[in-house]
Motif scaffolding. Sequence first.
Motif, short mmCIF file in Angstrom:
data_model
loop_
_atom_site.label_atom_id
_atom_site.label_comp_id
_atom_site.label_asym_id
_atom_site.label_seq_id
_atom_site.Cartn_x
_atom_site.Cartn_y
_atom_site.Cartn_z
N VAL A 147 -17.13 1.48 -27.54
CA VAL A 147 -15.84 1.91 -28.09
C VAL A 147 -15.05 0.65 -28.39
O VAL A 147 -14.76 -0.13 -27.49
N ARG A 148 -14.74 0.43 -29.66
CA ARG A 148 -14.07 -0.81 -30.05
C ARG A 148 -12.59 -0.64 -30.37
O ARG A 148 -11.85 -1.60 -30.42
N GLU A 149 -12.16 0.59 -30.60
CA GLU A 149 -10.76 0.83 -30.96
C GLU A 149 -10.06 1.57 -29.84
O GLU A 149 -10.69 2.18 -28.99
N GLY A 150 -8.73 1.55 -29.89
CA GLY A 150 -7.95 2.30 -28.92
C GLY A 150 -7.65 1.52 -27.66
O GLY A 150 -7.56 2.09 -26.58
N GLY A 151 -7.47 0.21 -27.80
CA GLY A 151 -7.11 -0.61 -26.65
C GLY A 151 -5.74 -0.25 -26.11
O GLY A 151 -4.95 0.45 -26.74
N ALA A 152 -5.46 -0.74 -24.94
CA ALA A 152 -4.22 -0.38 -24.25
C ALA A 152 -2.98 -0.91 -24.97
O ALA A 152 -1.91 -0.33 -24.85
N ILE A 153 -3.10 -1.98 -25.70
CA ILE A 153 -1.93 -2.57 -26.36
C ILE A 153 -1.91 -2.12 -27.82
O ILE A 153 -2.73 -2.53 -28.63
N ASN A 154 -0.98 -1.24 -28.15
CA ASN A 154 -0.77 -0.76 -29.52
C ASN A 154 -2.01 -0.15 -30.15
O ASN A 154 -2.16 -0.17 -31.37
N GLY A 155 -2.90 0.37 -29.36
CA GLY A 155 -4.08 1.02 -29.92
C GLY A 155 -5.00 0.07 -30.65
O GLY A 155 -5.84 0.48 -31.43
N GLY A 156 -4.88 -1.23 -30.40
CA GLY A 156 -5.69 -2.24 -31.07
C GLY A 156 -7.11 -2.29 -30.55
O GLY A 156 -7.58 -1.35 -29.90
N PRO A 157 -7.80 -3.39 -30.81
CA PRO A 157 -9.19 -3.50 -30.36
C PRO A 157 -9.31 -3.40 -28.84
O PRO A 157 -8.48 -3.90 -28.10
N ARG A 158 -10.34 -2.73 -28.41
CA ARG A 158 -10.60 -2.56 -26.98
C ARG A 158 -11.54 -3.68 -26.55
O ARG A 158 -12.56 -3.92 -27.17
N VAL A 159 -11.19 -4.36 -25.46
CA VAL A 159 -12.00 -5.48 -25.02
C VAL A 159 -13.09 -5.06 -24.04
O VAL A 159 -14.08 -5.76 -23.87
N SER A 160 -12.92 -3.93 -23.38
CA SER A 160 -13.89 -3.49 -22.39
C SER A 160 -14.32 -2.06 -22.71
O SER A 160 -13.93 -1.11 -22.05
N GLY A 161 -15.15 -1.95 -23.75
CA GLY A 161 -15.55 -0.62 -24.19
C GLY A 161 -17.05 -0.42 -24.31
O GLY A 161 -17.50 0.52 -24.96
N TRP A 162 -17.85 -1.30 -23.72
CA TRP A 162 -19.30 -1.12 -23.72
C TRP A 162 -19.62 -0.18 -22.56
O TRP A 162 -19.47 -0.54 -21.40
N LEU A 163 -19.99 1.05 -22.87
CA LEU A 163 -20.17 2.09 -21.87
C LEU A 163 -21.63 2.23 -21.47
O LEU A 163 -22.52 2.25 -22.32
N ALA A 164 -21.84 2.35 -20.15
CA ALA A 164 -23.20 2.52 -19.64
C ALA A 164 -23.16 3.43 -18.42
O ALA A 164 -22.12 3.60 -17.78
N GLN A 165 -24.31 4.02 -18.13
CA GLN A 165 -24.42 4.92 -16.98
C GLN A 165 -25.85 4.90 -16.45
O GLN A 165 -26.78 4.55 -17.16
N ARG A 166 -25.97 5.29 -15.20
CA ARG A 166 -27.27 5.56 -14.60
C ARG A 166 -27.08 6.72 -13.63
O ARG A 166 -25.97 6.93 -13.11
#
Length: 187
Positions: A147-166
Motif C-alpha cells: 500500500v503506497r498511498e494514504g499515509g498519515a500526513i495529508n494522505g500522502g505516500p505511505r512509508v510502511s505499507g509492505w504487508l505480509a502475513q504467516r
Amino acid sequence: MKITTAVPGDLDQLLAFREEAASWISKLGSDQWSRPYPADRLLLTIEAGTVFMLRDGSRTAGTITLTPQAEEGLWTPEELGEASIFVNKLTMSRDYAGKDLGGRLLDWAGDRAYQSSAVWLRLDAWTNNAALQRYYLRHGFEHVRTVREGGAINGGPRVSGWLAQRPASPAQHGFEDQTPSPTPFGS
C-alpha cells in the motif's frame, strides 16, 4: 534468555534501541526510523502491555510489540475480520546481531498469536527496505500487497505499507516466556 513484558522503566532502553537501529539502517541506505519516535506514544504501548523485552541476564537483547489492532488503512475489511496479531517495532541490539534472535522472537510471536486463537501473524514493513522484506520472507511470511498511498500526513505516500502475513502456529522458540498468557480473541 527470557521474554518479559516491558515496564515504564524500559522506555529509555527502547528509545536507545530505536536510535541504534536507525543509525545502522541508515548506513545500509534506508531512511527507515529516521524520525525519532515520540516517547509518550511508546510509553502508552508499554502501559498497554503490548511491548515485550528479550532479556539475557541483566542485558536486554531485543524487543517486539504485538497488538490485535492494525494500522488504519492497510488491511481490507475482510482481512480485519480474521483474528490477527500485528507485529510492530521488532528491534534487536546490534550486540546480538547475526544470532537469529529476531527470527526466534517472530516464532514466539506466532506461538503467542496461536495461543490467543488468532489465525494470522501480520505486519507492515517499510516500503523501500527490500532487505527487511526479504528477512520477513525468509521467516515464513508471505507478501500480501504493498500500500503506497494514504499515509498519515495529508494522505500522502505511505512509508510502511509492505504487508505480509504467516499463519499463527505453535513454535519451539527456546525462550523462557515470563509474560502473562494471551487473552483469547472474543473473550
